[in-house]
Write a protein that holds these residues in place. Structure first.
Motif, PDB file in Angstrom:
ATOM      1  N   SER A  80       0.824  -1.205   0.000  1.00  0.00           N
ATOM      2  CA  SER A  80       0.000   0.000   0.000  1.00  0.00           C
ATOM      3  C   SER A  80       0.861   1.259   0.000  1.00  0.00           C
ATOM      4  CB  SER A  80      -0.924  -0.004   1.223  1.00  0.00           C
ATOM      5  OG  SER A  80      -1.627   1.218   1.324  1.00  0.00           O
ATOM      6  N   PHE A  81       1.863   1.308   0.859  1.00  0.00           N
ATOM      7  CA  PHE A  81       2.718   2.493   0.941  1.00  0.00           C
ATOM      8  C   PHE A  81       3.592   2.621  -0.301  1.00  0.00           C
ATOM      9  CE2 PHE A  81       5.967   5.308   2.786  1.00  0.00           C
ATOM     10  CZ  PHE A  81       5.144   6.217   3.431  1.00  0.00           C
ATOM     11  N   SER A  82       3.934   1.497  -0.922  1.00  0.00           N
ATOM     12  CA  SER A  82       4.693   1.553  -2.175  1.00  0.00           C
ATOM     13  C   SER A  82       3.898   2.272  -3.257  1.00  0.00           C
ATOM     14  CB  SER A  82       5.049   0.137  -2.637  1.00  0.00           C
ATOM     15  OG  SER A  82       5.853  -0.524  -1.691  1.00  0.00           O
ATOM     16  N   ILE A  83       2.613   1.969  -3.340  1.00  0.00           N
ATOM     17  CA  ILE A  83       1.759   2.646  -4.317  1.00  0.00           C
ATOM     18  C   ILE A  83       1.646   4.130  -3.983  1.00  0.00           C
ATOM     19  CG2 ILE A  83      -0.559   2.742  -5.295  1.00  0.00           C
ATOM     20  CD1 ILE A  83       1.113   0.348  -6.153  1.00  0.00           C
ATOM     21  N   ALA A  84       1.555   4.455  -2.699  1.00  0.00           N
ATOM     22  CA  ALA A  84       1.464   5.865  -2.305  1.00  0.00           C
ATOM     23  C   ALA A  84       2.719   6.628  -2.712  1.00  0.00           C
ATOM     24  CB  ALA A  84       1.234   5.971  -0.797  1.00  0.00           C
ATOM     25  N   LEU A  85       3.886   6.003  -2.590  1.00  0.00           N
ATOM     26  CA  LEU A  85       5.132   6.663  -2.979  1.00  0.00           C
ATOM     27  C   LEU A  85       5.156   7.005  -4.465  1.00  0.00           C
ATOM     28  CD1 LEU A  85       7.822   4.653  -0.973  1.00  0.00           C
ATOM     29  CD2 LEU A  85       7.451   7.120  -0.860  1.00  0.00           C
ATOM     30  N   LEU A  86       4.485   6.205  -5.274  1.00  0.00           N
ATOM     31  CA  LEU A  86       4.482   6.449  -6.716  1.00  0.00           C
ATOM     32  C   LEU A  86       3.742   7.726  -7.090  1.00  0.00           C
ATOM     33  CD1 LEU A  86       3.855   2.823  -8.052  1.00  0.00           C
ATOM     34  CD2 LEU A  86       6.024   3.994  -7.665  1.00  0.00           C
ATOM     35  N   TYR A  87       2.968   8.279  -6.167  1.00  0.00           N
ATOM     36  CA  TYR A  87       2.265   9.532  -6.436  1.00  0.00           C
ATOM     37  C   TYR A  87       3.202  10.730  -6.365  1.00  0.00           C
ATOM     38  CZ  TYR A  87      -2.395   7.487  -6.502  1.00  0.00           C
ATOM     39  OH  TYR A  87      -3.520   6.772  -6.852  1.00  0.00           O
ATOM     40  N   CYS A  88       4.401  10.537  -5.834  1.00  0.00           N
ATOM     41  CA  CYS A  88       5.384  11.622  -5.784  1.00  0.00           C
ATOM     42  C   CYS A  88       6.150  11.638  -7.101  1.00  0.00           C
ATOM     43  CB  CYS A  88       6.326  11.425  -4.596  1.00  0.00           C
ATOM     44  SG  CYS A  88       7.521  12.757  -4.378  1.00  0.00           S
ATOM     45  N   THR A  89       5.504  12.077  -8.155  1.00  0.00           N
ATOM     46  CA  THR A  89       6.110  12.046  -9.477  1.00  0.00           C
ATOM     47  C   THR A  89       5.604  13.194 -10.338  1.00  0.00           C
ATOM     48  OG1 THR A  89       6.458  10.687 -11.455  1.00  0.00           O
ATOM     49  CG2 THR A  89       4.319  10.523 -10.385  1.00  0.00           C
ATOM     50  N   VAL A  90       6.473  13.656 -11.215  1.00  0.00           N
ATOM     51  CA  VAL A  90       6.082  14.615 -12.252  1.00  0.00           C
ATOM     52  C   VAL A  90       6.171  13.964 -13.625  1.00  0.00           C
ATOM     53  CG1 VAL A  90       6.827  16.597 -10.890  1.00  0.00           C
ATOM     54  CG2 VAL A  90       8.454  15.495 -12.440  1.00  0.00           C
ATOM     55  N   LEU A  91       6.528  12.678 -13.647  1.00  0.00           N
ATOM     56  CA  LEU A  91       6.727  11.966 -14.906  1.00  0.00           C
ATOM     57  C   LEU A  91       5.431  11.307 -15.355  1.00  0.00           C
ATOM     58  CD1 LEU A  91      10.232  10.428 -14.153  1.00  0.00           C
ATOM     59  CD2 LEU A  91       9.677  12.531 -15.386  1.00  0.00           C
ATOM     60  N   SER A  92       4.427  12.112 -15.531  1.00  0.00           N
ATOM     61  CA  SER A  92       3.150  11.687 -16.085  1.00  0.00           C
ATOM     62  C   SER A  92       2.618  12.846 -16.911  1.00  0.00           C
ATOM     63  CB  SER A  92       2.163  11.323 -14.968  1.00  0.00           C
ATOM     64  OG  SER A  92       1.865  12.464 -14.186  1.00  0.00           O
ATOM     65  N   PHE A  93       1.619  12.569 -17.713  1.00  0.00           N
ATOM     66  CA  PHE A  93       1.101  13.629 -18.571  1.00  0.00           C
ATOM     67  C   PHE A  93       0.062  14.454 -17.821  1.00  0.00           C
ATOM     68  CE2 PHE A  93       3.115  10.939 -21.681  1.00  0.00           C
ATOM     69  CZ  PHE A  93       3.633  11.860 -22.571  1.00  0.00           C
ATOM     70  N   GLY A  94       0.495  14.945 -16.657  1.00  0.00           N
ATOM     71  CA  GLY A  94      -0.316  15.878 -15.898  1.00  0.00           C
ATOM     72  C   GLY A  94       0.058  17.307 -16.240  1.00  0.00           C
ATOM     73  N   GLY A  95      -0.430  18.223 -15.428  1.00  0.00           N
ATOM     74  CA  GLY A  95      -0.193  19.633 -15.711  1.00  0.00           C
ATOM     75  C   GLY A  95       1.266  20.024 -15.687  1.00  0.00           C
ATOM     76  N   VAL A  96       2.055  19.406 -14.793  1.00  0.00           N
ATOM     77  CA  VAL A  96       3.464  19.794 -14.658  1.00  0.00           C
ATOM     78  C   VAL A  96       4.251  19.440 -15.906  1.00  0.00           C
ATOM     79  CG1 VAL A  96       5.569  19.415 -13.339  1.00  0.00           C
ATOM     80  CG2 VAL A  96       3.373  19.588 -12.152  1.00  0.00           C
ATOM     81  N   MET A  97       4.150  18.194 -16.341  1.00  0.00           N
ATOM     82  CA  MET A  97       4.934  17.764 -17.495  1.00  0.00           C
ATOM     83  C   MET A  97       4.428  18.408 -18.783  1.00  0.00           C
ATOM     84  SD  MET A  97       6.082  13.902 -18.465  1.00  0.00           S
ATOM     85  CE  MET A  97       7.370  13.604 -19.673  1.00  0.00           C
ATOM     86  N   VAL A  98       3.121  18.582 -18.896  1.00  0.00           N
ATOM     87  CA  VAL A  98       2.576  19.249 -20.077  1.00  0.00           C
ATOM     88  C   VAL A  98       3.098  20.680 -20.167  1.00  0.00           C
ATOM     89  CG1 VAL A  98       0.458  20.149 -21.107  1.00  0.00           C
ATOM     90  CG2 VAL A  98       0.531  17.802 -20.261  1.00  0.00           C
ATOM     91  N   THR A  99       3.160  21.362 -19.029  1.00  0.00           N
ATOM     92  CA  THR A  99       3.693  22.725 -19.017  1.00  0.00           C
ATOM     93  C   THR A  99       5.151  22.750 -19.450  1.00  0.00           C
ATOM     94  OG1 THR A  99       2.177  23.316 -17.227  1.00  0.00           O
ATOM     95  CG2 THR A  99       4.067  24.755 -17.580  1.00  0.00           C
ATOM     96  N   TYR A 100       5.927  21.772 -18.984  1.00  0.00           N
ATOM     97  CA  TYR A 100       7.337  21.722 -19.385  1.00  0.00           C
ATOM     98  C   TYR A 100       7.476  21.455 -20.882  1.00  0.00           C
ATOM     99  CZ  TYR A 100      12.073  20.063 -20.038  1.00  0.00           C
ATOM    100  OH  TYR A 100      13.348  19.886 -20.514  1.00  0.00           O
TER     101      TYR A 100
END
Length: 333
Positions: free
Chosen positions: A112-132
């Motif tokens: 469970s905590f391993s999956i939670a750690l994966l949320y600490c990422t900018v390497l997805s096509f969210g707003g952060v990476m799209v902006t970059y």
């Protein structure tokens, strides 16, 4: 609320230990023309969602059973408790402490905590990476095409995941998927750092690594949820405590997601984007370590060696060579 109650609690009761029923296909597509359609669908789905949830609730008697028996409180004491803010605050702290203790000491904590750690990422096509990517010179059409490929791979993972879990089990499948994600991101970020002076090569390496890693991300998420939710699994969250466990899990996911946003606030310039990418890979690496420790504890080993390469077979071969060595020398004499 629906995430904790319906998706993490009700689904287990309704499925009744049916592993296949616990698996779902997840998908998400976002385009400019879909904004109004998405808004209309969300508004219309409120009514449908309300009645369907109510229908399921009344059709499954087990859902109507209280998780815990509420304590009987005298009327005067209840009124006094409502008026005493300090007592209410103290009880909230005790409840939070109890839920955290349950979460961190539960056998399902590691996946469970391993999956939670994966949320600490900018390497997805969210707003952060799209902006970059926009700051790097990519057009909206190009980013939309990249995101389409990424979503296709994510949907593909919903078929690969059940197929692989059926063959090797959810525990090993989760390790395979997480290793795949870590490898893809490590290669992509390495290219991004190595060719930082070449925007085209660095961004393409980062994007390709991120897209391929989505297979591992969705696969390990599905594997971990099967481990947590499966009623017949060795790692099982009790029905009385399932809601608290899922709520704490969702809280940690939000915490690590906020950490990723905080990293982009600190390193806000596009020229500093390599720092959040390093943080993302580090988070995946620690998630891999934590999940690997869980696999090691459950299975006793990480790598399932073939029979010819097993440590026992290798040791037997070495012993045989040492035993046959003197006899061969005597025969030579």
């Amino acid at each position: 609320m629906n995430l904790v109650s319906v998706e993490r609690d009700w689904v287990i009761v309704v499925a009744r230990s049916d592993t296949t029923a616990l698996r779902s296909i997840l998908d998400g597509v976002s385009t400019e023309t879909a904004i109004l359609v998405n808004l209309a669908m969300n508004c219309a789905s409120v009514i449908v969602e309300y009645f369907t949830i109510a229908k399921v609730y009344y059709q499954v008697p087990e859902l109507q059973h209280p998780k815990t028996t509420p304590p009987i409180v005298p009327q005067n004491e209840e009124q006094q408790t409502r008026q005493n803010a300090w007592v209410a605050f103290k009880r909230a702290i005790q409840k939070t402490s109890s839920d955290l203790r349950l979460y961190f000491t539960h056998p399902a904590f590691a996946p469970s905590f391993s999956i939670a750690l994966l949320y600490c990422t900018v390497l997805s096509f969210g707003g952060v990476m799209v902006t970059y990517l926009l700051a790097s010179g990519y057009t909206s059409a190009q980013i939309a095409a990249m995101r389409t490929v990424s979503v296709t791979l994510e949907v593909l993972a919903t078929w690969i995941g059940p197929w692989l879990m059926k063959r090797i089990g959810p525990v090993r499948a989760g390790l395979w998927f997480l290793s795949w994600e870590l490898g893809c991101l490590a290669i992509g970020v390495s290219i991004f750092w190595r060719y930082a002076d070449n925007v085209l090569v660095s961004t393409l390496g980062l994007v390709c690594g991120s897209m391929l890693s989505r297979i591992g991300l969705w696969g390990v998420d599905l594997s971990a949820q099967v481990i947590i939710q499966e009623a017949s699994s060795v790692v099982e969250v009790e029905a009385e405590k399932r809601g608290a466990f899922s709520a704490v899990e969702a809280s940690w996911q939000n915490v690590f997601e906020m950490c990723s946003y905080t990293s982009t606030i600190i390193f806000s310039s596009p020229s500093q984007f390599h720092n959040p990418t390093a943080l993302s890979v580090t988070a995946v690496f620690f998630a891999w370590l934590l999940y690997s420790s869980f696999v090691k504890k459950r299975r006793g080993h990480l790598v399932h060696w073939p029979t010819c390469m097993s440590p026992e077979k290798q040791q037997a071969t070495i012993d045989e060579l040492f035993e046959s060595g003197p006899s061969r020398r005597r025969e030579g004499l």
